[in-house]
Design an enzyme around this catalytic site. Structure first.
Site, PDB file in Angstrom:
ATOM      1  N   ARG A  82      37.856 -11.851 -12.907  1.00  0.00           N
ATOM      2  CA  ARG A  82      38.133 -13.289 -12.706  1.00  0.00           C
ATOM      3  C   ARG A  82      38.085 -13.693 -11.224  1.00  0.00           C
ATOM      4  NH1 ARG A  82      37.348 -12.474 -17.259  1.00  0.00           N
ATOM      5  NH2 ARG A  82      38.667 -12.966 -19.044  1.00  0.00           N
ATOM      6  N   CYS A 130      43.518 -19.533 -20.823  1.00  0.00           N
ATOM      7  CA  CYS A 130      44.580 -18.591 -20.478  1.00  0.00           C
ATOM      8  C   CYS A 130      45.193 -18.978 -19.142  1.00  0.00           C
ATOM      9  CB  CYS A 130      44.029 -17.172 -20.403  1.00  0.00           C
ATOM     10  SG  CYS A 130      43.727 -16.487 -22.032  1.00  0.00           S
ATOM     11  N   GLU A 132      46.048 -17.413 -13.587  1.00  0.00           N
ATOM     12  CA  GLU A 132      44.579 -17.497 -13.673  1.00  0.00           C
ATOM     13  C   GLU A 132      44.189 -18.970 -13.501  1.00  0.00           C
ATOM     14  OE1 GLU A 132      42.449 -15.100 -16.562  1.00  0.00           O
ATOM     15  OE2 GLU A 132      41.436 -16.894 -17.278  1.00  0.00           O
TER      16      GLU A 132
HETATM   17  N1  EPU Z   1      48.480 -11.035 -28.474  1.00  0.00           N
HETATM   18  C1  EPU Z   1      49.727 -11.241 -28.999  1.00  0.00           C
HETATM   19  N2  EPU Z   1      50.251 -12.494 -28.971  1.00  0.00           N
HETATM   20  C2  EPU Z   1      49.576 -13.546 -28.451  1.00  0.00           C
HETATM   21  C3  EPU Z   1      48.292 -13.337 -27.905  1.00  0.00           C
HETATM   22  C4  EPU Z   1      47.754 -12.067 -27.920  1.00  0.00           C
HETATM   23  O1  EPU Z   1      50.363 -10.315 -29.478  1.00  0.00           O
HETATM   24  O2  EPU Z   1      50.120 -14.651 -28.482  1.00  0.00           O
HETATM   25  C5  EPU Z   1      47.902  -9.688 -28.542  1.00  0.00           C
HETATM   26  C6  EPU Z   1      46.682  -9.684 -29.462  1.00  0.00           C
HETATM   27  O3  EPU Z   1      47.036  -9.516 -30.797  1.00  0.00           O
HETATM   28  C7  EPU Z   1      45.897  -8.532 -28.911  1.00  0.00           C
HETATM   29  C8  EPU Z   1      46.198  -8.576 -27.422  1.00  0.00           C
HETATM   30  O4  EPU Z   1      47.392  -9.334 -27.270  1.00  0.00           O
HETATM   31  O5  EPU Z   1      46.369  -7.312 -29.411  1.00  0.00           O
HETATM   32  C9  EPU Z   1      45.069  -9.232 -26.628  1.00  0.00           C
HETATM   33  O6  EPU Z   1      44.876 -10.581 -27.072  1.00  0.00           O
HETATM   34  P1  EPU Z   1      43.454 -11.301 -27.021  1.00  0.00           P
HETATM   35  O7  EPU Z   1      42.466 -10.494 -27.762  1.00  0.00           O
HETATM   36  O8  EPU Z   1      43.628 -12.720 -27.368  1.00  0.00           O
HETATM   37  O9  EPU Z   1      43.043 -11.137 -25.505  1.00  0.00           O
HETATM   38  P2  EPU Z   1      43.712 -11.693 -24.193  1.00  0.00           P
HETATM   39  O10 EPU Z   1      43.746 -10.551 -23.248  1.00  0.00           O
HETATM   40  O11 EPU Z   1      44.971 -12.410 -24.432  1.00  0.00           O
HETATM   41  C10 EPU Z   1      41.411 -12.317 -23.173  1.00  0.00           C
HETATM   42  C11 EPU Z   1      40.987 -13.388 -22.204  1.00  0.00           C
HETATM   43  C12 EPU Z   1      40.668 -14.688 -22.966  1.00  0.00           C
HETATM   44  C13 EPU Z   1      39.628 -14.402 -24.041  1.00  0.00           C
HETATM   45  C14 EPU Z   1      40.189 -13.329 -24.980  1.00  0.00           C
HETATM   46  C15 EPU Z   1      39.262 -12.935 -26.115  1.00  0.00           C
HETATM   47  C16 EPU Z   1      42.210 -13.041 -20.119  1.00  0.00           C
HETATM   48  C17 EPU Z   1      43.409 -13.402 -19.317  1.00  0.00           C
HETATM   49  N3  EPU Z   1      42.087 -13.650 -21.284  1.00  0.00           N
HETATM   50  O12 EPU Z   1      42.652 -12.767 -23.707  1.00  0.00           O
HETATM   51  O13 EPU Z   1      40.189 -15.631 -22.043  1.00  0.00           O
HETATM   52  O14 EPU Z   1      39.340 -15.566 -24.743  1.00  0.00           O
HETATM   53  O15 EPU Z   1      40.478 -12.123 -24.203  1.00  0.00           O
HETATM   54  O16 EPU Z   1      38.086 -12.373 -25.635  1.00  0.00           O
HETATM   55  O17 EPU Z   1      41.414 -12.244 -19.668  1.00  0.00           O
HETATM   56  C18 EPU Z   1      40.502 -17.633 -20.807  1.00  0.00           C
HETATM   57  O18 EPU Z   1      39.949 -17.098 -19.860  1.00  0.00           O
HETATM   58  O19 EPU Z   1      40.832 -18.822 -20.783  1.00  0.00           O
HETATM   59  C19 EPU Z   1      40.784 -16.848 -21.970  1.00  0.00           C
HETATM   60  C20 EPU Z   1      41.559 -17.322 -22.896  1.00  0.00           C
END
Ligand code: EPU
Length: 293
Positions: free
Chosen positions: A173, A216, A287
């Site tokens: 990022r 995010c 972020e």
């Molecule tokens: N999770 C929870 N509760 C929540 C959200 C997530 O338990 O409320 C758990 C999920 O079940 C999973 C883990 O956390 O086991 C990761 O969640 P997710 O797959 O949604 O990935 P993330 O790391 O939260 C990243 C990016 C997102 C992108 C998603 C999917 C970052 C900070 N965020 O989210 O990007 O959409 O992966 O590819 O890197 C953005 O940049 O605006 C953004 C949302």
């Protein structure tokens, strides 16, 4: 009583008057952000060429006006008091040219359009190409840097430079464009075969909120540690200050229920950081980009 534009807005109008493109004075910024939050800018300028963009930045700097680049407004929190300076929108930089598997696009082109043409990893990310490159936007499948050939950006002198991938300094990022505030004007994207994006878009719609937000809010603290998971574990989904609320669907999103103010979002941010720090000993970093910080 109707009052005319203030001194700052009038000064900016004078500075920009011979440059091509529209200028809006005392323009409300909320409609230009996905969060739908924030006050007015002294002026919002939509240059139609990269030279005009460079010249506007040079002039704003010379006259001591703060400036910022606005792409899709998808990662921005604009303060309630607005922005006492020049906002430069890339909305009119929409060139599109394809040759030998490389798509050369202007910074103002939407990422969704590029994803459909052959960049499936970027499916569902809101915003424009320029903003996505500056923050090396991505999903769990990868980031935009993985798919770039080169980036054209403006140096502080207003001169254009084409950055090789090595020069872009991409990391999680982040990029040299964000660190040094160099406006991205065009990029070369290496195209992949076109794919059906509907499963990816459906997954995103299922796991992420549809209310106005800035995506995010926090960076994942390290590989494999999800900010969303931590916030969820702290039981913070649904926590609300005014019209700002931690999403029930994905805890790393703060949503605007209608009339949220920037101050409410920032208060919620502090509260989340504090609770996560107490429970996990981790200080979540933003972020989201807070204008003026
Ligand atoms: N999770 C929870 N509760 C929540 C959200 C997530 O338990 O409320 C758990 C999920 O079940 C999973 C883990 O956390 O086991 C990761 O969640 P997710 O797959 O949604 O990935 P993330 O790391 O939260 C990243 C990016 C997102 C992108 C998603 C999917 C970052 C900070 N965020 O989210 O990007 O959409 O992966 O590819 O890197 C953005 O940049 O605006 C953004 C949302």
């Amino acid at each position: 009583m109707e009052t005319g534009p203030g001194d700052g807005a009038r000064a900016l109008l004078r500075i920009l008057r011979d440059l091509p493109g529209e200028v809006g004075v005392e323009e409300p910024l909320a409609p230009h952000t996905t969060f739908r939050i924030g006050g007015k800018a002294f002026a919002l300028y939509r240059p139609t060429t990269s030279d005009a963009l460079g010249e506007a930045v040079v002039r704003a700097r010379a006259h001591g006006f703060p400036w910022l680049i606005l792409g899709g407004g998808s990662k921005l929190l604009v303060p309630d008091r607005g922005f006492p300076g020049l906002v430069l929108s890339t909305a009119a930089l929409r060139s599109w040219h394809e040759e030998e598997g490389i798509l050369r696009v202007g910074a103002g082109v939407s990422l969704a359009r590029v994803a459909r043409r052959g960049a499936w990893k970027l499916a569902g990310i809101p915003g424009t190409v320029g903003g996505a490159v500056a923050m090396n936007a991505g999903t769990r499948y990868g980031a935009i840097a993985d798919q770039l050939e080169w980036v054209q950006a403006l140096l502080p002198t207003g001169r254009l430079h084409t950055f090789s991938l090595d020069e872009c300094g991409f990391s999680y990022r982040d990029s040299v464009f964000r660190r040094l505030r160099l406006p991205v004007v065009a990029v070369g994207v290496r195209l992949q075969p076109v794919q059906d994006l509907s499963p990816l878009l459906a997954e995103r719609a299922r796991t992420q909120p549809q209310l106005p937000s800035a995506g995010c809010v926090f960076r994942n603290p390290s590989a494999g540690r999800s900010a969303g998971w931590m916030i969820d574990q702290c039981g913070l989904k649904g926590m609300r200050i005014g019209d700002a609320v931690v999403s029930e669907r994905h805890a790393n999103f703060i949503c605007n229920l209608g009339r949220a103010r920037a101050a409410e979002v920032l208060e919620l941010v502090d509260e989340v950081q504090d609770r996560v720090a107490r429970r996990f000993g981790v200080w979540l970093r933003l972020e989201l980009e807070v204008v003026g910080e």
